[in-house]
Design an enzyme around this catalytic site. Structure first.
Site, PDB file in Angstrom:
ATOM      1  N   ARG A   1      41.249  37.811  40.819  1.00  0.00           N
ATOM      2  CA  ARG A   1      41.755  38.874  41.476  1.00  0.00           C
ATOM      3  C   ARG A   1      39.577  39.571  41.432  1.00  0.00           C
ATOM      4  O   ARG A   1      39.460  39.625  40.600  1.00  0.00           O
ATOM      5  CB  ARG A   1      42.447  39.957  41.086  1.00  0.00           C
ATOM      6  CG  ARG A   1      42.549  41.133  41.376  1.00  0.00           C
ATOM      7  CD  ARG A   1      43.616  42.203  40.835  1.00  0.00           C
ATOM      8  NE  ARG A   1      43.373  43.444  41.289  1.00  0.00           N
ATOM      9  CZ  ARG A   1      43.203  44.506  40.588  1.00  0.00           C
ATOM     10  NH1 ARG A   1      41.861  44.505  39.258  1.00  0.00           N
ATOM     11  NH2 ARG A   1      43.184  45.911  41.159  1.00  0.00           N
TER      12      ARG A   1
ATOM     13  N   LYS B   1      45.208  36.768  27.954  1.00  0.00           N
ATOM     14  CA  LYS B   1      45.173  36.640  28.731  1.00  0.00           C
ATOM     15  C   LYS B   1      46.003  35.298  28.723  1.00  0.00           C
ATOM     16  O   LYS B   1      45.406  34.191  28.540  1.00  0.00           O
ATOM     17  CB  LYS B   1      44.592  36.826  29.153  1.00  0.00           C
ATOM     18  CG  LYS B   1      44.556  36.311  31.103  1.00  0.00           C
ATOM     19  CD  LYS B   1      43.185  36.677  32.551  1.00  0.00           C
ATOM     20  CE  LYS B   1      43.255  36.721  33.611  1.00  0.00           C
ATOM     21  NZ  LYS B   1      42.487  37.014  34.136  1.00  0.00           N
TER      22      LYS B   1
ATOM     23  N   ARG C   1      43.150  49.296  32.204  1.00  0.00           N
ATOM     24  CA  ARG C   1      43.273  48.569  31.001  1.00  0.00           C
ATOM     25  C   ARG C   1      43.204  49.450  29.663  1.00  0.00           C
ATOM     26  O   ARG C   1      43.173  50.341  29.770  1.00  0.00           O
ATOM     27  CB  ARG C   1      41.642  48.776  30.268  1.00  0.00           C
ATOM     28  CG  ARG C   1      40.602  47.566  31.408  1.00  0.00           C
ATOM     29  CD  ARG C   1      39.155  47.673  31.116  1.00  0.00           C
ATOM     30  NE  ARG C   1      38.265  46.871  32.648  1.00  0.00           N
ATOM     31  CZ  ARG C   1      37.230  46.094  32.094  1.00  0.00           C
ATOM     32  NH1 ARG C   1      36.392  46.225  31.039  1.00  0.00           N
ATOM     33  NH2 ARG C   1      36.778  45.698  32.977  1.00  0.00           N
TER      34      ARG C   1
END
Length: 265
Positions: A63, A122, A263
């Site tokens: 992204r 992640k 975040r």
């Protein structure tokens, strides 16, 4: 061609083609980016339904143009291309993330709008791109759904020189941490048929039917967030169209721009 990844191509084709006539599977040893390649094709003609898989991507994209690096046997990178005419495109990346998370492991969560998390790190990312006539909002558009998933836990040494982590330097996760011995070749036929079915369901029903399932996998729910404009608030799930809901200064705020990042504080 990668024999290991190509070995499941026939099974994937047999499982998908009844729902997606004309579907084909292409497996490559190396490419710059599976999404980039399918978008090249989509800009010249409507996409026939295709799954493009690469053992190694040399210029994978995430992204906002972020790089995504894949290594043979260490990660799974693929793109699904097809033509769709959904009632609304809102929430497609969330639906895709949900399906992948459900097939990967009970502990996998979704970080709005397009990341997969495992144990707070992640695990993978999703990139959804469309091509078509700008003024053709009602007819079908070509859509390319790309996914990159870390299978082996990335070695610390492999992180040197990699793009900065959105988790503040925390190393990424690998599915092998919770499913020892899993391989990309095993994952591919596990992920693709359910993904196709649910993308077709999204096209006919939108994101609303996925909302409750998404809530069970929402990595941000009730967490304190810092938005890209500097404001902070508490995540309150997502709306029926997939927009992130954040309570900022007592007011519920929608976050739905593709250019907005969030975040955890």
């Amino acid at each position: 061609m990668s024999a290991s990844l190509a070995g499941g191509a026939e099974a994937i084709w047999q499982a998908v083609v009844p729902d997606l006539p004309g579907f084909t599977v292409e497996v490559l040893e190396e490419i710059d980016s599976t999404n980039t390649e399918l978008m090249r094709r989509a800009r010249t003609a409507p996409l026939d339904p295709v799954l493009l898989v690469a053992e190694r991507q040399t210029a994978g994209r995430g992204r906002l143009g972020r790089g995504w690096h894949s290594r043979p046997g260490q990660s799974l990178t693929f793109s699904l291309g097809l033509s769709l005419a959904p009632r609304s495109w809102s929430g497609l990346s969330l639906a895709v993330g949900l399906v992948l998370a459900e097939q990967l492991h009970p502990d996998v969560r979704i970080k709005w709008p397009n990341d997969l998390w495992l144990m707070g790190r992640k695990l993978g990312g999703i990139l959804v791109e469309t091509a078509g006539q700008a003024d053709d909002r009602e007819g079908p558009r070509s859509v390319v759904i790309g996914a990159g998933i870390n299978v082996a836990r990335p070695a610390e040494s492999a992180l040197a020189g990699a793009p900065a982590s959105p988790m503040g330097g925390v190393p990424p996760a690998g599915l092998a941490e919770v499913e020892v011995g899993v391989t990309p070749a095993e994952l591919l036929p596990r992920l693709v048929p359910p993904l196709v079915r649910e993308v077709l369901r999204f096209a006919s029903e939108g994101f609303a039917p996925f909302a409750a399932r998404y809530a069970a996998r929402d990595a941000l729910k009730d967490r304190e967030l810092r938005l890209s404009d500097g404001s902070t608030g508490s995540a309150c799930g997502v709306a029926e169209d997939g927009a992130l809901l954040v309570r900022v200064n007592g007011q519920l705020r929608r976050v739905d721009s593709a250019e907005v990042s969030v975040r955890p504080c």
